[in-house]
Design a protein around this motif. Sequence first.
Motif, PDB file in Angstrom:
ATOM      1  N   VAL A  39       1.278  -0.579  -3.170  1.00  0.00           N
ATOM      2  CA  VAL A  39       0.495  -1.386  -4.394  1.00  0.00           C
ATOM      3  C   VAL A  39      -0.079   0.430  -4.142  1.00  0.00           C
ATOM      4  N   ALA A  40      -0.725   0.916  -2.948  1.00  0.00           N
ATOM      5  CA  ALA A  40      -1.755   1.474  -3.546  1.00  0.00           C
ATOM      6  C   ALA A  40      -1.314   3.069  -3.842  1.00  0.00           C
ATOM      7  N   LEU A  41      -0.189   3.303  -4.102  1.00  0.00           N
ATOM      8  CA  LEU A  41       0.615   4.535  -4.454  1.00  0.00           C
ATOM      9  C   LEU A  41       0.734   3.992  -5.673  1.00  0.00           C
ATOM     10  N   LEU A  42       1.127   3.208  -6.231  1.00  0.00           N
ATOM     11  CA  LEU A  42       1.344   2.296  -7.333  1.00  0.00           C
ATOM     12  C   LEU A  42       0.487   2.939  -7.937  1.00  0.00           C
ATOM     13  N   GLU A  43      -0.726   2.631  -7.692  1.00  0.00           N
ATOM     14  CA  GLU A  43      -2.564   3.050  -8.693  1.00  0.00           C
ATOM     15  C   GLU A  43      -2.772   4.494  -8.341  1.00  0.00           C
ATOM     16  N   GLN A  44      -1.874   4.707  -7.481  1.00  0.00           N
ATOM     17  CA  GLN A  44      -2.342   6.580  -8.070  1.00  0.00           C
ATOM     18  C   GLN A  44      -0.846   7.268  -8.279  1.00  0.00           C
ATOM     19  N   TYR A  45      -0.052   5.911  -9.800  1.00  0.00           N
ATOM     20  CA  TYR A  45       0.687   6.278 -10.325  1.00  0.00           C
ATOM     21  C   TYR A  45       2.040   7.676  -9.214  1.00  0.00           C
ATOM     22  N   LYS A  46       2.210   7.031  -7.970  1.00  0.00           N
ATOM     23  CA  LYS A  46       3.018   7.459  -7.630  1.00  0.00           C
ATOM     24  C   LYS A  46       4.007   6.582  -7.433  1.00  0.00           C
ATOM     25  N   TYR A  47       5.239   6.627  -8.264  1.00  0.00           N
ATOM     26  CA  TYR A  47       6.390   5.918  -8.649  1.00  0.00           C
ATOM     27  C   TYR A  47       7.223   5.953  -7.252  1.00  0.00           C
ATOM     28  N   LYS A  48       7.577   6.882  -7.538  1.00  0.00           N
ATOM     29  CA  LYS A  48       8.434   7.123  -6.210  1.00  0.00           C
ATOM     30  C   LYS A  48       8.343   6.798  -4.912  1.00  0.00           C
ATOM     31  N   GLU A  49       7.213   6.896  -4.812  1.00  0.00           N
ATOM     32  CA  GLU A  49       6.736   6.936  -3.358  1.00  0.00           C
ATOM     33  C   GLU A  49       6.962   5.431  -3.064  1.00  0.00           C
ATOM     34  N   ALA A  50       6.037   4.659  -4.025  1.00  0.00           N
ATOM     35  CA  ALA A  50       6.030   3.557  -4.298  1.00  0.00           C
ATOM     36  C   ALA A  50       7.275   2.835  -3.999  1.00  0.00           C
TER      37      ALA A  50
END
Length: 321
Positions: A39-50
């Motif tokens: 969820v935190a990675l999504l909020e950083q727009y790091k979609y693949k890592e998320a």
Amino acid sequence: MTRFKTGLLVLALLSSVPALHWQTANTREDAYRANNIGVALLEQYKYKEAADSFKRALQLDSSLTLARINLGIALFNLPDLPAAQKELQAASALAPNAPQPLYVLGLLAKSQNRSDEAIAAFQKVLRIDPNDVGANVNLGQLYAQQRKYTEAIAVLRTAVAAEPYNATALYNLGTALIRGGQREEGQKVITQFSELRQRGSGTTLGASYLEQGRYAEAIASTGAEPELVDKSMPEVVFTDATAAVMPRGEWAANTDQNTGAVVLFDYDLDGDLDLLEVAGAKQRLLRNDNGKFTDITDKSGALAKSASSPGIAVVAGDYDN
């Protein structure tokens, strides 16, 4: 306030829990933790890592539905639309009352110009939450594209009523009214939209993550999920450890056994808790030395002196910040 008699009794609490139970609980918590990292990675727009983090959560606990929902959301934004559709459909089957997979499936179908599928998905969302702004706006846009202005106006009015400062809802409502033959009211709504945009105080629906509507946002664990809270009473045994950890000796006769108190605090800043006891007109300071208490009252200056009146309480505080 709890009061203590002069004599101190130390009880060691022993807990016996099956190892398998702890292993299962820890695995589940690790899965929720991986989900929240995603969820935190999504909020950083790091979609693949998320997406990778949500996949790890599902590897740890394949039944973690919110991680499957979130994986679909991450894949939609990546974008990997076929994989997103697969995950969201699976999540919707597992959680038919969850609006998130239905909503994102609606966005996905809309982005591929599959209007009928998108309309069906958003209608299902509204059966769960009739006032959701995102679903009403998207549905209104789809109806307007099909020139079903009466239906478009109805759902867009619901969106504006729920969120009067939503610029996207106002603009689409005004446009639908004008195209549906209600020009005068439509012009008034467009004027409201223009004023809101000039003030810069309106909200909008967009194509980017966190702008697509609340049901397009990933779900974080709160830690209060029923499967994370173990309400069973552990088997416990209390063992008297007074002789092993406390210094020998008692105070001289204390005439009032109902006065006194204790407090734990780190007086020597070594990272463990020391103990101060107030017992009537006397007090003593016990230093924690690797789990055993040593009486160092005679080295504590004024504290070693007898008080003029019985002590009934003690508190520790940082007086000089």
